[in-house]
Each structure stands twice: as structure tokens, then as C-alpha cells.
Design a protein around this motif. Structure first.
Motif, PDB file in Angstrom:
ATOM      1  N   LYS A   9       0.839  -1.202   0.000  1.00  0.00           N
ATOM      2  CA  LYS A   9       0.000   0.000   0.000  1.00  0.00           C
ATOM      3  C   LYS A   9       0.867   1.242   0.000  1.00  0.00           C
ATOM      4  N   GLY A  10       0.481   2.219  -0.838  1.00  0.00           N
ATOM      5  CA  GLY A  10       1.173   3.499  -0.862  1.00  0.00           C
ATOM      6  C   GLY A  10       2.360   3.558  -1.783  1.00  0.00           C
ATOM      7  N   PHE A 154       1.511   3.970 -11.500  1.00  0.00           N
ATOM      8  CA  PHE A 154       0.423   3.298 -10.784  1.00  0.00           C
ATOM      9  C   PHE A 154       0.767   3.266  -9.301  1.00  0.00           C
ATOM     10  N   ARG A 155      -0.201   3.687  -8.483  1.00  0.00           N
ATOM     11  CA  ARG A 155      -0.034   3.662  -7.027  1.00  0.00           C
ATOM     12  C   ARG A 155      -1.010   2.659  -6.428  1.00  0.00           C
ATOM     13  N   ALA A 156      -0.532   1.805  -5.543  1.00  0.00           N
ATOM     14  CA  ALA A 156      -1.400   0.882  -4.807  1.00  0.00           C
ATOM     15  C   ALA A 156      -2.042   1.641  -3.654  1.00  0.00           C
ATOM     16  N   VAL A 157      -3.382   1.575  -3.535  1.00  0.00           N
ATOM     17  CA  VAL A 157      -4.089   2.369  -2.527  1.00  0.00           C
ATOM     18  C   VAL A 157      -4.696   1.484  -1.440  1.00  0.00           C
ATOM     19  N   GLY A 158      -5.657   0.635  -1.789  1.00  0.00           N
ATOM     20  CA  GLY A 158      -6.241  -0.268  -0.793  1.00  0.00           C
ATOM     21  C   GLY A 158      -7.122   0.418   0.234  1.00  0.00           C
ATOM     22  N   GLN A 159      -7.888   1.424  -0.190  1.00  0.00           N
ATOM     23  CA  GLN A 159      -8.795   2.131   0.724  1.00  0.00           C
ATOM     24  C   GLN A 159     -10.201   1.561   0.578  1.00  0.00           C
ATOM     25  N   GLY A 160     -10.819   1.144   1.695  1.00  0.00           N
ATOM     26  CA  GLY A 160     -12.120   0.497   1.639  1.00  0.00           C
ATOM     27  C   GLY A 160     -13.275   1.406   2.026  1.00  0.00           C
TER      28      GLY A 160
END
Length: 437
Positions: A9-10, A154-160
Motif C-alpha cells: 500500500k502506498g 500506478f499507485r497501490a491504494v487499498g482504501q475500503g
């Protein structure tokens, strides 16, 4: 083949490609919710209008930069794919957010969820992010594609989100029309009384009448709010009006997708062997049509009767796919701008070769209007030696097209073709001659 890189993430990585495929994937499991991919094109953190939201009911951005390709099933895994063409992304767009939403449960019940970015030209994996800590969330921002000094990353976020696709969409400025939800959205409480404009005090009469105000130009986003509802036809609710779902113009795409459920006992349970056994499976999507002027015919790959979108019969078969879920299945398009010239259309599928019946095949039918909600249904288990199945009957009722789920397996008599069989069952009354492709 290089090692696959799983991002944290991030973190971010460069995306050195002109066009990429954004693939969401997860493991197929009984009782697990369905998952849908979507994308939001953002300027200063918000969409410019509802048109900047690409998802199952609005599958292509007007610029051509982002399109939703849809689902496929293979190797016990389901994927939903978006394609992003960076050359077509308008200069104002700063970010393309990649989201996932669940339908029928939370992401805590979805296993193996990931997003991967691949070069559309060569297939090389450029980025991958695995989401493994979901619980009650019903929507996720998995990542985002963004510009930095003229290049894309590309950025990995993973916000729910626990408020589903509606909560996520409204967060970015999308206006959502969900008539079946009676409760007001928590994001939009009624304005307190002090915020309402007070009644203006009476003003003295003007000395001369004020010139009429120029007519305001129509707002560029004066379109109805997006509809997130998906329509699934069932035995108890088998029909739907296209007009009531907003599907009154443009193209209606009909997609047939399938996977083989057969157990390959005694063949050494190797996927390669299983795929090889069914490499010759060939299902054909077809349509019987009757036009308003009484003309009748068939659209099918046999005899190269692929039809035409802009002249009679206003139905076009996109090609012949022998792979089913390994790609996008079989596709047919109806021209809704000429719907008044269609009296009735029967969509059906035949087995051309590779299987003796529809048993062991799991098929899904999706009708996607260019405007309006997607309509889908699955075929029931086939328990008869059927080589032809009526999928959907589309009927013109006073200018409104009604879609009715048929899902009806037919068993041809010995020596009778699947086409003659379906003609007889629905009373089409055509003359048939042998054909080949």
C-alpha cells in the motif's frame, strides 16, 4: 518470464506502456459475492460529470480513453477487466482511480482479490497489488493511474468503503439514482433551516422594466444520474422493459460467456490436458429476426450471415469465438436507434462442434445497452441432450423493446438441425437449407 512484483500500500511504479489492461481478479467460490471493476477519471480529486465514471452500466468513456471489457472465468478464477489508452486521456485528467465493488456481500467473503496492470500490446505485467485485509468493506479503491512529469505511474491504494459503489461514487462527485433505496444517503442530510434562503423583502417597483435575462445555456451535464442497479432475470422475474431502464437508443450488446464444468477423471487432472480436450468446443450465438415489414431471417456465422448494424436487419454478429470465457465470448449487437423496424428477435445458441449437449457448460448471458442498466442471467443446469438453447426473446411493444429470459433447452429430432428446431418451437416459419462456415 520475470518475477511478479506484488506492491505494498502506498507504493508506486512507472507504467511504461501506451495502453494497459487493468485486471481485477479473485477466486471463484460458492456463496461469494460478485465483484465489479470501475474507473473514475478525476480533475482536482473529482469527476467533471457523471460521464467520467466507467462501470458495467456505462462501459466506455466518451474520449475512448477507458473502457470496461467485462468478466471472464478460467482456472477457478474470475476476472473483470478495464482497458486504459493513455494517448486518449484528456490533458485535464490527472488521475484514473481503479475501484472494485462487491454485489451480494462484503469483501471479507472474497478470497484472492488482486489488481494487476499489464501492457495491452505484449501482455507483460507492469504492476500488481494483492488486497488481503478486507472485512466489512463493499467497495475498494485498489489503486490509481496518475501523471507525473508527462509519464504515467500506478499507485497501490487499498482504501475500503462500507457504503458500496454508491458511497464511493458519490464521494467523487457522481450523482446516483437509486430509486429502490428509500432511506436518504447519509452523505446528503437535509439542509438546516438557517441555510435555506430567506424570503426576500418586497423591493420598490423599478422605474423601468428590467431587460429580460439571457437564456442560460443548457448545462453540459444535464443527463440523468447514473443507475447502479443491475438487472438479473430469473424464472420468477423473467422480463424487463428496455425503456424503463434507459435503454432506448444506441447499441445493445449481447454477450454469451461460458466455462466448462466437466470433471476430467482419468485424464490426469492437468489443466493443459483439460483445455486441450475442449479446444474444439464451438458455440455459436445466433438470432432469428422478424422486421416490422414482415421480412424474416437469421443472423449466424453459418453461411457468413453476420447481418448488418446500419441496414436491415440492424443486427450484427461480431465474429466467431471458439474460446468462451478464455476471452470475451460471443458478441452480437442490435441497433436500438432502429428499434421501430424490429418486430421480434430471438437470441439463441447452438453447439457447432466439440460437445454433444450443454451439460457441463456454465453459460451467462449479458445484454448491455449503451445507455441504461445491464441485464444478465445464467442458464440453468442442462439435463437433456440439447444442442440448441433459446436465450432471450426481444419483442417490440409499441416502440418499447421487452427482453424476456427464455433459457430453454431444445432437443432436435434425429436429422433435424438446431435452427429448424428453434424455428418450429417459436413458430418463425422460415425455409432452411444446409449451411457451413
Amino acid at each position: 518470464m520475470g518475477e511478479s512484483m506484488t506492491m505494498q500500500k502506498g507504493t508506486n511504479v512507472p507504467v511504461p506502456a501506451g495502453t494497459v489492461r487493468v485486471e481485477l481478479g479473485w477466486r471463484a467460490a460458492p456463496g461469494a459475492p460478485d465483484v465489479d471493476a470501475s474507473a473514475l477519471l478525476l480533475v482536482a480529486g473529482k469527476v467533471r460529470s457523471d460521464a467520467d465514471f466507467v462501470f458495467y452500466n456505462q462501459p466506455a468513456h466518451s474520449s475512448g480513453a477507458v473502457r470496461h471489457e467485462g468478466k471472464a472465468t478460467a482456472d477457478g478464477r474470475i476476472t473483470d477487466t478495464l482497458v486504459v489508452d493513455f494517448a486518449r486521456v484528456e490533458p485535464a485528467i490527472e488521475r484514473v482511480v481503479v475501484a472494485a465493488s462487491s454485489d451480494g456481500g462484503s469483501f471479507g467473503r472474497v478470497s484472492g482479490l488482486y489488481v494487476r496492470i499489464t501492457d495491452a500490446a505484449g501482455g507483460a505485467e507492469l504492476a500488481r497489488f494483492d488486497s488481503s485485509d478486507a472485512t466489512v468493506e463493499t467497495a475498494f479503491i485498489l489503486g490509481e493511474l496518475y501523471r507525473r512529469q508527462g509519464a504515467w505511474k500506478f499507485r497501490a491504494v487499498g482504501q475500503g468503503y462500507s457504503t458500496g459503489l454508491e458511497g464511493l461514487a458519490t464521494d467523487f462527485g457522481i450523482s446516483v439514482d437509486e430509486p429502490q433505496q428509500a432511506a436518504p444517503s447519509p452523505q446528503a442530510p437535509p439542509a438546516p433551516p438557517q441555510n435555506r434562503p430567506a424570503a426576500a423583502p418586497a423591493a420598490p417597483a423599478p422605474a423601468a422594466p428590467a431587460p429580460p435575462a439571457p437564456a442560460a445555456p443548457p448545462a453540459p451535464t444535464a443527463t440523468p444520474p447514473v443507475r447502479l442497479t443491475k438487472i438479473t432475470l430469473t424464472k420468477s422475474a423473467p422480463a424487463v422493459s428496455l425503456a424503463k431502464q434507459g435503454g432506448t437508443s444506441g447499441a445493445l450488446r449481447v454477450n454469451l460467456n461460458w466455462e466448462v464444468r466437466k470433471q476430467f477423471k482419468g485424464w490426469g487432472a492437468k489443466l493443459g490436458r483439460a483445455v486441450a480436450m475442449h479446444a474444439d468446443l464451438d458455440l455459436d450465438l445466433c438470432a432469428l429476426y422478424e422486421l416490422a415489414d414482415g421480412r424474416k431471417g437469421v443472423v449466424q456465422s453459418l453461411g457468413n450471415a453476420f447481418g448488418s448494424l446500419n441496414q436491415p436487419p440492424y443486427i450484427h454478429l461480431d465474429g466467431d469465438d471458439r474460446t468462451g470465457a478464455m476471452s470475451s465470448g460471443e458478441n452480437m449487437t442490435l441497433n436500438l436507434d432502429r428499434k421501430n423496424e424490429l418486430r421480434r428477435v430471438l437470441i439463441f445458441v447452438t453447439i457447432y462442434e466439440g460437445a454433444r449437449s450443454f451439460a457441463d457448460l456454465h453459460a451467462t448471458v449479458t445484454l448491455q445497452p449503451q445507455n441504461g442498466a445491464a441485464i444478465d442471467f445464467s442458464l440453468d443446469e442442462c439435463t437433456v441432450p440439447s444442442t440448441v438453447c433459446a436465450l432471450a426473446l426481444i419483442t417490440n411493444n409499441g416502440g418499447d423493446l421487452t427482453v424476456q429470459r427464455e433459457a430453454r433447452y431444445l432437443v432436435p429430432d434425429r436429422g433435424v438441425s438446431p435452427q429448424r428446431t428453434i424455428d418450429a418451437a417459436y413458430g418463425w416459419g422460415m425455409n432452411w437449407t444446409p449451411g457451413r462456415k
